[in-house]
Design a protein around this motif. Structure first.
Motif, PDB file in Angstrom:
ATOM      1  N   ALA A  23      21.908 -88.973 -98.294  1.00  0.00           N
ATOM      2  CA  ALA A  23      21.403 -88.729 -96.945  1.00  0.00           C
ATOM      3  C   ALA A  23      19.908 -89.053 -96.873  1.00  0.00           C
ATOM      4  CB  ALA A  23      21.664 -87.281 -96.534  1.00  0.00           C
ATOM      5  N   LEU A  24      19.150 -88.637 -97.888  1.00  0.00           N
ATOM      6  CA  LEU A  24      17.714 -88.938 -97.918  1.00  0.00           C
ATOM      7  C   LEU A  24      17.465 -90.435 -98.079  1.00  0.00           C
ATOM      8  CD1 LEU A  24      16.396 -86.044-100.174  1.00  0.00           C
ATOM      9  CD2 LEU A  24      15.886 -86.411 -97.757  1.00  0.00           C
ATOM     10  N   LEU A  25      18.215 -91.073 -98.958  1.00  0.00           N
ATOM     11  CA  LEU A  25      18.041 -92.491 -99.228  1.00  0.00           C
ATOM     12  C   LEU A  25      18.423 -93.361 -98.036  1.00  0.00           C
ATOM     13  CD1 LEU A  25      17.487 -94.733-101.387  1.00  0.00           C
ATOM     14  CD2 LEU A  25      19.933 -94.644-101.872  1.00  0.00           C
ATOM     15  N   LEU A  26      19.550 -93.043 -97.399  1.00  0.00           N
ATOM     16  CA  LEU A  26      20.088 -93.904 -96.339  1.00  0.00           C
ATOM     17  C   LEU A  26      19.649 -93.503 -94.936  1.00  0.00           C
ATOM     18  CD1 LEU A  26      23.703 -94.256 -97.763  1.00  0.00           C
ATOM     19  CD2 LEU A  26      21.802 -95.869 -97.976  1.00  0.00           C
ATOM     20  N   GLY A  27      19.137 -92.289 -94.785  1.00  0.00           N
ATOM     21  CA  GLY A  27      18.729 -91.821 -93.457  1.00  0.00           C
ATOM     22  C   GLY A  27      17.688 -92.717 -92.806  1.00  0.00           C
ATOM     23  N   THR A  32      23.981 -92.191 -91.329  1.00  0.00           N
ATOM     24  CA  THR A  32      24.111 -90.750 -91.416  1.00  0.00           C
ATOM     25  C   THR A  32      25.110 -90.368 -92.500  1.00  0.00           C
ATOM     26  OG1 THR A  32      23.654 -90.541 -89.061  1.00  0.00           O
ATOM     27  CG2 THR A  32      24.711 -88.668 -90.134  1.00  0.00           C
ATOM     28  N   VAL A  33      24.697 -89.488 -93.367  1.00  0.00           N
ATOM     29  CA  VAL A  33      25.562 -88.914 -94.387  1.00  0.00           C
ATOM     30  C   VAL A  33      25.548 -87.413 -94.138  1.00  0.00           C
ATOM     31  CG1 VAL A  33      25.942 -88.571 -96.859  1.00  0.00           C
ATOM     32  CG2 VAL A  33      24.956 -90.715 -96.024  1.00  0.00           C
ATOM     33  N   ALA A  34      26.699 -86.860 -93.799  1.00  0.00           N
ATOM     34  CA  ALA A  34      26.752 -85.450 -93.442  1.00  0.00           C
ATOM     35  C   ALA A  34      27.609 -84.671 -94.432  1.00  0.00           C
ATOM     36  CB  ALA A  34      27.322 -85.290 -92.033  1.00  0.00           C
ATOM     37  N   PRO A  35      26.983 -83.890 -95.313  1.00  0.00           N
ATOM     38  CA  PRO A  35      27.788 -83.067 -96.211  1.00  0.00           C
ATOM     39  C   PRO A  35      28.532 -82.012 -95.428  1.00  0.00           C
ATOM     40  CG  PRO A  35      25.454 -82.558 -96.451  1.00  0.00           C
ATOM     41  CD  PRO A  35      25.559 -83.697 -95.488  1.00  0.00           C
TER      42      PRO A  35
END
Length: 83
Positions: A23-27, A32-35
């Motif tokens: 999420a930090l890398l791709l944001g 969007t990466v949502a755990p």
């Protein structure tokens, strides 16, 4: 023999850290990466436990528990909510 809960906890912890790192890398690229949490046999106790669902929802980016098979890549898919 390794207890099943130990391997499950280690795996889930690793996936949580991986997801947060992605999420930090791709944001910054607009991805969007949502755990979150998906209903499984292991957390079946949550299905009829509203206080438990609210507590879990407060810890997730999606704000709820995702039903299995939900396509979160579909922009029209409803996100899970716990009231």
């Amino acid at each position: 023999m390794v207890p099943p809960h130990l391997t499950s906890s280690l795996t889930k912890g690793a996936m949580d850290v991986l997801t947060r790192s992605l999420a930090l890398l791709l944001g910054g690229r607009g991805i969007t990466v949502a755990p979150g949490i998906t209903h499984t046999a292991m957390n079946a106790w949550l299905r009829d436990n509203e206080p438990g669902q609210r507590a879990v929802a407060a810890m997730t980016a999606l704000g709820g528990i995702v039903p299995p098979g939900t396509n979160l890549h579909n922009p029209n898919a409803p996100l899970p909510r716990v009231h």
